[in-house]
Design a protein around this motif. Structure first.
Motif, mmCIF file in Angstrom:
data_model
loop_
_atom_site.group_PDB
_atom_site.id
_atom_site.type_symbol
_atom_site.label_atom_id
_atom_site.label_comp_id
_atom_site.label_asym_id
_atom_site.label_seq_id
_atom_site.Cartn_x
_atom_site.Cartn_y
_atom_site.Cartn_z
ATOM 1 N N TRP A 63 0.832 -1.196 0.000
ATOM 2 C CA TRP A 63 0.000 0.000 0.000
ATOM 3 C C TRP A 63 0.875 1.257 0.000
ATOM 4 O O TRP A 63 0.589 2.227 -0.700
ATOM 5 C CB TRP A 63 -0.928 -0.013 1.207
ATOM 6 C CG TRP A 63 -1.780 1.221 1.318
ATOM 7 C CD1 TRP A 63 -1.672 2.218 2.237
ATOM 8 C CD2 TRP A 63 -2.856 1.594 0.463
ATOM 9 N NE1 TRP A 63 -2.618 3.198 2.016
ATOM 10 C CE2 TRP A 63 -3.356 2.836 0.928
ATOM 11 C CE3 TRP A 63 -3.439 1.010 -0.662
ATOM 12 C CZ2 TRP A 63 -4.413 3.486 0.307
ATOM 13 C CZ3 TRP A 63 -4.498 1.669 -1.282
ATOM 14 C CH2 TRP A 63 -4.976 2.879 -0.792
ATOM 15 N N THR A 82 0.882 4.058 -2.910
ATOM 16 C CA THR A 82 0.681 5.468 -2.560
ATOM 17 C C THR A 82 1.788 6.331 -3.146
ATOM 18 O O THR A 82 1.544 7.409 -3.711
ATOM 19 C CB THR A 82 0.638 5.631 -1.032
ATOM 20 O OG1 THR A 82 -0.431 4.852 -0.498
ATOM 21 C CG2 THR A 82 0.432 7.084 -0.641
ATOM 22 N N LYS A 87 -7.297 5.344 -4.383
ATOM 23 C CA LYS A 87 -8.530 5.282 -3.607
ATOM 24 C C LYS A 87 -8.278 4.462 -2.343
ATOM 25 O O LYS A 87 -7.341 3.658 -2.298
ATOM 26 C CB LYS A 87 -9.649 4.676 -4.437
ATOM 27 C CG LYS A 87 -9.387 3.261 -4.939
ATOM 28 C CD LYS A 87 -10.547 2.811 -5.829
ATOM 29 C CE LYS A 87 -10.299 1.400 -6.365
ATOM 30 N NZ LYS A 87 -11.383 0.941 -7.253
ATOM 31 N N PRO A 88 -9.074 4.661 -1.301
ATOM 32 C CA PRO A 88 -8.829 3.955 -0.036
ATOM 33 C C PRO A 88 -8.875 2.442 -0.228
ATOM 34 O O PRO A 88 -9.511 1.940 -1.164
ATOM 35 C CB PRO A 88 -9.981 4.429 0.866
ATOM 36 C CG PRO A 88 -10.433 5.713 0.256
ATOM 37 C CD PRO A 88 -10.218 5.569 -1.220
#
Length: 297
Positions: free
Chosen positions: A205, A209, A217-218
């Protein structure tokens, strides 16, 4: 000081109430309360602050409980060493490890150890926080980092990579990403919790990022369990990275980005110096090493 009263005092200090301590000791609440009052009278100091929500140790109570905890942990260690046969592995072995390693890798293999050693019983404690082996919260541990206590013996067991996985069904529905940047538009599964079970659990993640300039997106799913992360990936919820051992029971999963450098999780077998001659500990260590060697083959 009366040993029986000290035993009851320690149970009350750990439980935080007379009622809960009585349940552990199989005594009535009033019997426990009388024993504590008698101990306080003998010592001429208050050991607990009483209030409506339970009991809190006084400063004197904290001092006594620390000593009593040390004494009882030493007694438990001594009892285990005295009752253990030097020729034959026997008795109860308390093993602690992370919930992910314990549920995904260790538990499915324990039957082979128990069949080979019928005189040993296992108490398995799955806890992502490190239990204190020096205080006898467990006998041995499998940890995903080097031990931080200087008085523990360690044996490196293995290093597990953290591949990126997706299910065939997910890839049919959403397509196969070809770059890390592509993952910004995919459904990601990450670890969400206060006690990460392994270092760098959300490395993927973080990489997405960074690659997307901080704007993916989350995550579609955050979960505080490696086993549940692996299950969610296998169920087609999304893409995620978990240690190799967590997905061993899902052979149909597709590994992505094989050329991408992956972080690793180092597993260590850890136990106190006092147990270095324990037959139970040595046969369990040998079992772990043999199982890891077999799984690599």
């Amino acid at each position: 000081m009366d040993w029986d009263k000290l035993r009851i005092f320690h149970a009350v200090a750990e439980a935080g109430s007379f009622t809960h301590a009585g349940d552990v000791l199989n005594l009535s609440q009033s019997a426990v309360s009388r024993q504590i009052s008698a101990l306080e009278e003998a010592l001429q100091v208050p050991l607990f602050h009483r209030h409506a929500r339970g009991l809190i140790l006084t400063e004197q109570g904290e001092t006594l409980n620390q000593t009593v905890r040390d004494v009882f942990s030493k007694l438990a260690m001594t009892q285990a060493l005295l009752t253990e046969s030097k020729e034959k592995a026997a008795g109860r072995l308390r093993v602690t490890t992370t919930s992910g390693f314990g549920s995904c890798w260790l538990t499915p293999r324990l039957h082979r150890f128990l069949e080979k050693h019928p005189d040993i019983s296992i108490s398995l404690i799955l806890e992502d926080n490190d239990l204190d082996l020096g205080m006898r919260e467990a006998d041995v541990a499998v940890r995903m980092h080097p031990p931080r206590q200087p008085d523990l013996i360690q044996r490196h067991l293995a290093d597990f990579s953290m591949p990126i996985y997706a299910s065939p069904d997910y890839l049919r529905r959403h397509g196969t990403p070809t770059t890390v940047e592509d993952l910004a538009s995919h459904q990601m599964i990450t670890f969400g919790g206060y006690h990460p079970p392994v270092p760098h659990i959300n490395w993927l993640w973080d990489a997405v990022t960074t690659a997307s300039g901080g704007g993916p997106k989350p995550p579609r799913l955050e979960v505080n369990s490696l086993a549940s992360m692996a299950n969610a990936i296998a169920s087609g919820v999304g893409i995620g990275s978990v240690p190799l051992y967590a997905c061993a029971q899902y052979p149909d999963l597709v590994r992505l980005f094989d050329d991408l450098p992956l972080p690793t999780v180092d597993a260590y077998f850890v136990y106190p110096e006092e147990l270095k001659t324990s037959k139970r500990v040595s046969v369990f260590r040998d079992f772990l090493l043999a199982e890891i060697h077999a799984s690599k083959r």
